[in-house]
Design a protein around this motif. Structure first.
Motif, PDB file in Angstrom:
ATOM      1  N   ASN A   1      51.437 -38.869  92.591  1.00 51.00           N
ATOM      2  CA  ASN A   1      52.462 -39.760  92.041  1.00 51.00           C
ATOM      3  C   ASN A   1      52.991 -40.767  93.052  1.00 51.00           C
TER       4      ASN A   1
ATOM      5  N   THR B   1      56.594 -37.279  83.513  1.00 47.38           N
ATOM      6  CA  THR B   1      56.005 -37.731  84.774  1.00 47.38           C
ATOM      7  C   THR B   1      54.561 -38.166  84.559  1.00 47.38           C
TER       8      THR B   1
ATOM      9  N   TYR C   1      56.043 -43.925  92.985  1.00 46.62           N
ATOM     10  CA  TYR C   1      57.277 -43.944  93.748  1.00 46.62           C
ATOM     11  C   TYR C   1      57.316 -45.069  94.780  1.00 46.62           C
TER      12      TYR C   1
ATOM     13  N   ASP D   1      61.751 -38.477  91.226  1.00 45.52           N
ATOM     14  CA  ASP D   1      61.002 -38.776  90.009  1.00 45.52           C
ATOM     15  C   ASP D   1      61.915 -39.226  88.884  1.00 45.52           C
TER      16      ASP D   1
END
Length: 537
Positions: free
Chosen positions: A217, A492, A221, A150
């Motif tokens: 997420n 994030t 990525y 991250d």
């Protein structure tokens, strides 16, 4: 008080005269190399105990900077204003807030070292142990891999059997998230079910919550590294996996939304909270490095004349503060057995500060047990925290202060180091909000009659806030901020919602899109030729 930066980022605080209670700034000793392992020796390293591997979590909870700084100071939640020479720290906090960091930034370097040292330790256990210990090692390696993925977009990897001086390979961000998901799924069968007493260990529910976060997420990525700020395409299949894992967590009868929000954070949250899934437990003395050092969460923000006597540093941005309704208990709440002794509410502190004062001279700060009264600054003026602060120039009362982890009043006269607050890495309210987001982003299975609106309002109702009439991505990001502030999620979240680079208070211009990933430290590039600097740096 004057803060300076030592070679390993140790802010030093001069003692405030005549005070009987004080916090001491902690040295977050990140005993980790630039590479994934010490660059010496030709033999394979000896695996540590699983207890030593859990100790790697200390680096995330043991100071006001590094992982916490990268995740929070770069967002709309907090900033570190300079007060004369106090908190200048060679500009480390300003560069985070203004998005002007580079590969030489001290906290970017120290966080890299700490996380990669943790990856080294967890790999030794994940690849050499058996049974439950192996599964715990796998969970912890996946946890740290996800953080590195991250923050930096590249993850070093090397077999446990490799020589200590072997050069690690490097996983791309896309390959790293696949590895995180695969390892967590492999670990789950051998992990125990969550029963509240094992909240400081890897459990099935902790792994499922982390899997939900990984899938939520995943689009970030999998993005082209040349455009890490998006826009992102969230696959319905990934959102369905988020919902699946959130439902598995919710099926555990030991977990539920806590009707008392502050039970999740105050000094007895280890027994009071019904939400905290995976935590860093406190030790008998936070200075010993054997527990969650949450004293700094108060000390980094509060004034010298409050109790505990603190460092007068970080503040909450007024725009973030204003996103809360006044009736929302997450904004500011008096706590029984706390506010009457300490003088402060839980949550945010603005306006006249109150605390213990000496009976013989109410203009001087006292200790816990003395009467509560209005506090004064070092010049004898009423200590009134203002709504706004500058990133550059401030008086000692500038800015809204924060009290997310109220400390045990019984320990404050001794500096509060014995307070037993636990830091929640994974919390049930986050799981519920992840399900709401997955439904909003196109998840189609496993709703079980719930909608984003019903989930969000079930949380808001418990927090005393007014129910919403609709939920959009914009309102959901705001709700995540109100629920999860200062728990290490904000950067994030803002990236996933496409808001990280947008202007905020005291940063009037949008930052470059490539800042959505931090740079690889210069020293790391020199030690591992397999690493390549991230785009834009």
């Amino acid at each position: 008080m004057k803060n300076i930066l030592k070679s390993r980022f140790v802010p030093v605080v001069a003692a405030v005269a005549a005070l009987t209670v004080s916090c001491s700034k902690l040295d977050p000793k990140l005993e980790a190399p630039n590479s994934i392992a010490p660059n010496s020796g030709s033999g394979a390293p000896t695996p540590p105990s699983i207890a030593a591997v859990y100790e790697q979590l200390n680096q995330l909870t043991g100071g006001q900077g590094n992982w916490f700084g990268l995740q929070e100071h770069s967002t709309d939640e907090i900033m570190g204003p300079t007060r004369g020479t106090d908190w200048d720290d060679f500009g480390t906090w300003r560069r985070l807030h203004l998005h002007t960091w580079g590969p030489d930034h001290n906290q970017i370097n120290d966080t890299w070292n700490g996380l990669n040292g943790a990856l080294f330790q967890t790999t030794l256990v994940a690849e050499t142990a058996t049974g439950l210990t192996k599964a715990e090692g796998q969970f912890l390696r996946a946890f740290f891999r996800l953080l590195v993925c991250d923050i930096y977009g590249q993850v070093q990897t090397r077999p446990a059997t490799a020589a200590a001086n072997a050069i690690p390979d490097v996983l791309t961000r896309s390959a790293a998230i696949d590895a995180v998901i695969a390892e967590l799924e492999a670990a789950v069968p051998n992990l125990p079910a969550y029963d509240r007493n094992n909240r400081g260990q890897a459990t099935k529910e902790a792994a499922w919550a982390l899997l939900a976060k990984a899938y939520l997420n995943k689009a970030v990525y999998k993005q082209d590294p040349a455009s890490p700020a998006g826009p992102f395409t969230f696959a319905p299949a990934d959102m369905n996996k988020v919902i699946e894992y959130c439902n598995l967590v919710a099926a555990n009868v030991n977990l539920s939304l806590d009707p008392q929000y502050w039970d999740n954070f105050k000094w007895n949250n280890g027994t009071a909270s019904s939400e905290n899934i995976f935590v860093r437990k406190a030790g008998s003395d936070a200075r010993a490095g054997n527990g969650a050092n949450l004293v700094w969460q108060t000390c980094q923000s509060w004034h010298y004349n409050q109790r505990p006597s603190s460092w007068n540093g970080f503040v909450t941005l007024s725009q973030f503060y204003d996103s809360f309704e006044d009736v929302d208990v997450r904004k500011s709440t008096p706590l029984a057995g706390y506010t009457n002794l300490v003088g402060s509410n839980a949550g945010f502190l603005v306006g006249q500060a109150r605390g213990p004062v000496k009976p013989s001279n109410p203009k001087e700060p006292g200790v816990i047990g003395d009467p509560i009264g209005d506090l004064y600054d070092r010049s004898g003026n009423p200590l009134v925290f203002t709504r706004t602060a500058s990133i550059f120039f401030n008086g000692e009362a500038s800015g809204i202060r924060v009290n997310k982890f109220p400390l045990d009043p019984a320990t404050i006269n001794d500096g509060a180091w014995g307070s037993q607050n636990e830091f929640p890495f994974l919390r049930f309210a986050d799981v519920r909000l992840m399900k709401a987001e997955a439904l909003l982003r196109g998840g189609t299975t496993g709703a079980n009659g719930e909608t984003p609106l019903t989930i969000v309002n079930s949380i808001r109702t418990l927090r005393g806030a007014s129910p919403l009439t609709a939920v959009t991505l914009t309102s959901l990001l705001a709700e995540r901020g109100r629920e999860l502030y200062l728990e290490g999620h904000r950067r994030t979240d803002m990236i996933r919602f496409g808001r990280f680079n947008a202007p905020v208070e005291e940063r009037p211009n949008a930052s470059e899109a490539y800042k959505a990933v931090y740079p690889i430290p210069t020293t790391a590039l020199a030690s591992n030729p397999n690493l390549k600097q991230n785009v834009g740096y």
